[in-house]
Design an enzyme around this catalytic site. Structure first.
Site, PDB file in Angstrom:
ATOM      1  N   VAL A   1       0.767  -1.107  -0.059  1.00  0.00           N
ATOM      2  CA  VAL A   1      -0.239   0.444  -0.445  1.00  0.00           C
ATOM      3  C   VAL A   1       0.930   1.411   0.049  1.00  0.00           C
ATOM      4  O   VAL A   1       0.359   1.881  -0.936  1.00  0.00           O
ATOM      5  CB  VAL A   1      -1.304   0.029   0.487  1.00  0.00           C
ATOM      6  CG1 VAL A   1      -1.529   1.555   0.818  1.00  0.00           C
ATOM      7  CG2 VAL A   1      -2.123  -1.100   0.718  1.00  0.00           C
TER       8      VAL A   1
ATOM      9  N   LYS B   1       2.882  11.713  -1.542  1.00  0.00           N
ATOM     10  CA  LYS B   1       3.577  12.757  -1.171  1.00  0.00           C
ATOM     11  C   LYS B   1       4.537  13.365  -2.745  1.00  0.00           C
ATOM     12  O   LYS B   1       4.462  14.602  -2.671  1.00  0.00           O
ATOM     13  CB  LYS B   1       4.879  11.955  -0.576  1.00  0.00           C
ATOM     14  CG  LYS B   1       4.862  11.587   0.271  1.00  0.00           C
ATOM     15  CD  LYS B   1       4.183  12.233   1.750  1.00  0.00           C
ATOM     16  CE  LYS B   1       3.697  11.613   2.740  1.00  0.00           C
ATOM     17  NZ  LYS B   1       2.648  11.021   2.401  1.00  0.00           N
TER      18      LYS B   1
ATOM     19  N   GLY C   1     -10.011   6.928   9.491  1.00  0.00           N
ATOM     20  CA  GLY C   1      -8.449   5.882   9.931  1.00  0.00           C
ATOM     21  C   GLY C   1      -8.372   4.929   9.044  1.00  0.00           C
ATOM     22  O   GLY C   1      -8.643   4.389   7.891  1.00  0.00           O
TER      23      GLY C   1
ATOM     24  N   HIS D   1      25.090  26.820  10.313  1.00  0.00           N
ATOM     25  CA  HIS D   1      23.754  28.005  10.515  1.00  0.00           C
ATOM     26  C   HIS D   1      24.549  28.967   9.190  1.00  0.00           C
ATOM     27  O   HIS D   1      25.592  28.492   7.804  1.00  0.00           O
ATOM     28  CB  HIS D   1      24.792  29.542  11.266  1.00  0.00           C
ATOM     29  CG  HIS D   1      24.280  30.650  10.873  1.00  0.00           C
ATOM     30  ND1 HIS D   1      22.767  30.849  11.724  1.00  0.00           N
ATOM     31  CD2 HIS D   1      24.558  31.806  10.688  1.00  0.00           C
ATOM     32  CE1 HIS D   1      22.625  31.528  11.262  1.00  0.00           C
ATOM     33  NE2 HIS D   1      23.255  32.547  10.845  1.00  0.00           N
TER      34      HIS D   1
END
Length: 478
Positions: free
Chosen positions: A45, A55, A275, A448
């Site tokens: 699945v 996605k 669900g 960073h």
């Protein structure tokens, strides 16, 4: 009478992420393996009708959204022309590429891939109804049930026809309806609702609980809920569908609850996303000692072994959370147990990701869980409004938080909401599994400017003053 009889050391029933992971590892360990699934290639699945196609469509939705939002930065595009047939073909090509690749890996490992449906004859034998016709009897030393799950339907509210969708049919994107009702404010409903809203559908969501994504910490849901209110036509909480009936223009729906409208609106299509339920009742399993619990899951021990020593169960069929990556790890544990290794499935942190915009991801102990268990915790939050990278992305709507033990400073859980949260949560999983301290994360130099810095910044908050402490009411600590 079967066409032929074969034998194998391991028979894996179900070719999803749990099943093929188990089959591949078993083959690598030198076992003779048979993998049984109705599809042309492994994938289950997740690859055919779940994780991967959803996605792919969510990526397309994100591109459309970013193109519209670029106007805030002085970059404007003309209205997009959406070719649904080509979009669908691209999504299908992604699925074909990945499942085809798994088919090649299966052949390279000499896994006997049998396209068909299996039923137990006894604790050591399967009868396989082959897609190509005929049956095959297969004897085995061990078997792994990896049959996954399927969408739940609403009892008493079924309407015949193509206007009612589930998570499988919604991914086909046959058309883009003008209006869509999403029944269920969980991750499946919100992800698919996001796709259709980006494609131009007016989406309404109804959820019977008082908030979206029931069970997820509210501070993580809040930024998503605010954004959903802008992209969806409406969200009705504390409300349920009482009746659905065919109308010449679509499906007429009557609601009941605190936010139910007085009228009965008509929707072009209705998506049922309330669900999934386990596919644990494999035909013939009642001829073995395997036990099914009250919720429909196969009962297993820490090695994923059932009450029948020759049979194991993994993935959605063996319990929550119903996640592909959890199934894969369970499959490997089961195979290692079959191979005689001392193993157990005892993860401290199974990551969960909601691939909406913003994404939500969490692992380990959550705030809601700690409060239910009356467990003392300290929560360190870092808002993305103070993140340089989030600011450059024009997405300051995120939060990164650490759930910590107040005394040892150990990381018990991590929660993130924001762009790319699903990619960031792996650091949290590692921190929980390795028993990392807040100081370990604080002292680990993060690049960073990146969103990953927010994990470090949250750890630094722990040593400051802006933390929230939850202690049980009867705790003796100050």
């Amino acid at each position: 009478m079967s066409d032929k009889t074969n034998s194998t050391q391991l028979a894996v029933i179900g070719g999803g992420p749990g099943g093929y992971a188990a089959a591949f590892l078993a083959a690598d360990l030198g076992l003779k393996v048979a993998l049984i699934d109705p599809e042309p290639n492994p994938g289950g699945v997740c690859l055919y009708r779940g994780c991967i196609p959803s996605k792919a469509l969510l990526h397309a939705a994100r591109v459309l959204t970013e193109a519209r939002e670029a106007a805030h930065w002085g970059i404007e595009f003309p209205a997009p022309k959406i070719d649904i047939a080509r979009l669908r073909a691209w999504k299908d090509s992604v699925v074909a590429k990945l499942t085809g690749g798994l088919g090649q890996l299966s052949k390279q490992r000499a896994v006997n891939y049998i396209q068909g449906k299996a039923a137990f004859v006894d604790p050591k034998t399967l009868m396989i109804e082959q897609n190509a016709g005929g049956t095959q009897q297969l004897s085995f030393d061990h078997a792994i049930v990896a049959t996954g799950s399927q969408p739940v339907s609403l009892p008493g509210l079924s309407v015949d026809g193509t206007r009612i969708l589930d998570s499988t049919s919604a991914l086909e994107v046959v058309e883009v309806p003008k209006t869509l009702l999403v029944v269920g404010g969980g991750y499946i409903g919100l992800e698919l609702g996001t796709v259709y809203a980006a494609l131009g559908t007016s989406v309404t969501v109804v959820e019977m609980m008082p908030g979206l994504l029931p069970g997820v910490d509210r501070d993580l849901v809040l930024p998503l809920a605010k954004r959903m209110e802008k992209i969806f036509h409406s969200i009705m909480l504390g409300t349920k569908v009482a009746e659905m009936k065919e109308d010449k223009n679509g499906i007429r729906v009557r609601f009941e609850g605190s936010q139910a409208p007085a009228e009965e609106p008509v929707f072009g299509k209705v998506l049922i996303a309330v669900g999934r339920r386990p596919n644990a009742r494999v035909p013939g399993l009642d001829k073995t000692r395997v036990e099914i619990d009250a919720r429909g899951f196969v009962k297993v021990d820490l090695q994923r072994r059932t009450a029948e020593p020759s049979i194991y169960a993994i993935g959605d069929a063996a319990g929550e959370p119903m996640l592909a990556h959890k199934a894969s790890h369970e499959g490997r544990v089961a195979v290692e147990a079959i191979a005689g290794r001392k193993v157990a499935f005892e993860p401290r942190a199974i990551p969960a990701v909601v691939f909406t915009d913003p994404e939500i991801a969490w692992c380990g102990v959550t705030e809601e869980q700690a409060q239910k268990e009356n467990r003392p915790i300290k929560v360190a939050r870092f808002p993305w409004g103070a993140s340089g990278r989030a600011t450059t992305l024009d997405r300051n709507d995120g939060v990164t938080k650490l759930i910590l033990d107040p005394e040892s400073q150990r990381v018990l859980g991590v929660g993130i909401v924001g762009t790319g949260a699903g990619e960031l949560i792996a650091e949290g999983v590692l921190a929980v599994e390795m028993a990392a301290l807040a100081a370990d994360i604080k002292l680990s130099i993060h690049p960073h400017p990146t969103l990953s810095e927010t994990v470090m910044e949250a750890a630094e908050v722990f040593f400051g003053q802006a933390t929230h402490v939850y202690r049980p009411a009867k705790a003796s600590r100050a």
